[in-house]
Write an enzyme that holds these catalytic residues in place. Structure first.
Site, PDB file in Angstrom:
ATOM      1  N   GLU A 117       0.814  -1.220   0.000  1.00 15.79           N
ATOM      2  CA  GLU A 117       0.000   0.000   0.000  1.00 15.79           C
ATOM      3  C   GLU A 117       0.853   1.278   0.000  1.00 15.79           C
ATOM      4  O   GLU A 117       0.352   2.346   0.381  1.00 15.79           O
ATOM      5  CB  GLU A 117      -0.938   0.008   1.210  1.00 15.79           C
ATOM      6  N   HIS A 136      -0.722   5.600   7.617  1.00 17.87           N
ATOM      7  CA  HIS A 136      -1.858   4.740   7.272  1.00 17.87           C
ATOM      8  C   HIS A 136      -2.018   3.715   8.387  1.00 17.87           C
ATOM      9  O   HIS A 136      -1.058   3.045   8.752  1.00 17.87           O
ATOM     10  CB  HIS A 136      -1.618   4.034   5.934  1.00 17.87           C
ATOM     11  N   HIS A 138      -4.974   1.023  10.846  1.00 17.67           N
ATOM     12  CA  HIS A 138      -6.210   0.241  10.898  1.00 17.67           C
ATOM     13  C   HIS A 138      -6.817   0.326  12.303  1.00 17.67           C
ATOM     14  O   HIS A 138      -7.323  -0.665  12.821  1.00 17.67           O
ATOM     15  CB  HIS A 138      -5.926  -1.229  10.557  1.00 17.67           C
ATOM     16  N   HIS A 206     -11.600  -0.751   6.478  1.00 21.66           N
ATOM     17  CA  HIS A 206     -10.147  -0.894   6.367  1.00 21.66           C
ATOM     18  C   HIS A 206      -9.411  -0.092   7.448  1.00 21.66           C
ATOM     19  O   HIS A 206      -8.718  -0.663   8.272  1.00 21.66           O
ATOM     20  CB  HIS A 206      -9.742  -0.440   4.954  1.00 21.66           C
TER      21      HIS A 206
HETATM   22 ZN   LIG Z   1      -4.083  -0.917   5.126  1.00 23.12          ZN
END
Ligand SMILES: [Zn+2]
Length: 276
Positions: A117, A136, A138, A206
């Site tokens: 990603e 980023h 979760h 996500h």
């Molecule tokens: Zn991710």
């Protein structure tokens, strides 16, 4: 020195010199040996140390588990960014930090595996020249807001940036049925478009992506975005009307708020990872 390397390399070295006045001779040799390929200039040590700290802090703050990643834009070349190889963020050391161009291609891969990603980072840096760091994650507390359409709203001064708006990226609209990962440049571009000029974007089913003008700001925003979600959910369960920060309050904090850089938190959290 150029004479020893031969006239054919002189052009390469002069081009390198144009872009990197600080490049020592050893670096120039390294680049010459890598002619036709990308530069192997040593990474920025302080930035690497700060990025390692950010990885560890976000793990200690339980924003990261085994997954999630944080990057920082290069200070000497805004067309590049630094990001770890594919590894649990709590285990990142300076040797794991790699350099990427804004197409998210590694400059010097040396067989190391890459986060699938990473395009989240490259495409946001491309779209947002003001952004210097990207996270980023979760974080579980954010998931309910990404799947219900209930917007995150600013509950207190430490997360006033939420008042700028936190949209939700639905990968299904961008790419149909996927494995939910932003693993192509096209999906990264769509995510960056949904983020717009804002501080963060939720990702349905996500997690979230958060941006900032420094590592301390992006780490602080990541921690307080998750706290905002928890507090908002708690307030909702009490059943009464909720008074959020007003747009005027959000704007006043944006202009003069001491907490915008989260520098005091950053100092504390860095100390905590040293002691741990
Ligand atoms: Zn991710």
């Amino acid at each position: 020195m150029i004479g020893k390397l031969g006239a054919g390399l002189a052009g390469v070295l002069s081009v390198v010199a144009m872009f990197s006045a600080r490049a020592p001779d050893a670096t120039a040799v390294s680049v010459a040996q890598n002619a036709g390929g990308p530069s192997r200039e040593p990474l920025e040590p302080q930035l690497v140390a700060d990025l390692v700290a950010a990885n560890r802090v976000l793990t200690l703050q339980e924003i990261f588990e085994g997954f999630g990643h944080v990057s920082v834009r290069s200070a000497r070349n805004p067309e590049r960014y630094l990001l770890s190889r594919s590894i649990a963020p709590g285990l990142v050391t300076p040797a794991d930090v790699m350099e990427f161009d804004l197409e998210s291609r590694p400059i010097d891969q040396r067989g190391r595996s890459l986060y699938s990603e990473r395009f989240i980072h490259g495409e946001i840096y491309k779209a947002r020249p003001d952004v210097r760091a990207v996270v980023h994650n979760h974080a579980p507390a954010l998931i309910p807001f990404g799947i219900t359409g209930v917007p995150l709203r600013p509950v207190y001064h430490m997360s006033s940036f939420v008042g700028a708006g936190v949209p939700t990226f639905d990968i299904r609209r961008a790419g149909g049925a996927t494995d939910m990962l932003v693993s192509t440049p096209a999906l990264g571009r769509e995510l960056a478009a949904t983020l717009g000029k804002g501080p963060a974007v939720l990702m349905r089913g996500h997690g979230a992506t958060v941006v900032g003008n420094s590592l301390s700001q992006v780490v602080g925003r990541s921690v307080y975005l998750e706290l905002n979600a928890r507090i908002q959910l708690q307030a909702t369960t009490l059943g009464g009307p909720i008074t959020y920060l007003s747009p005027d309050e959000v704007e006043k904090i944006r202009i003069g708020g001491e907490q915008n850089a989260y520098s005091r938190d950053w100092d504390l959290w860095r100390q905590q990872i040293v002691e741990k």
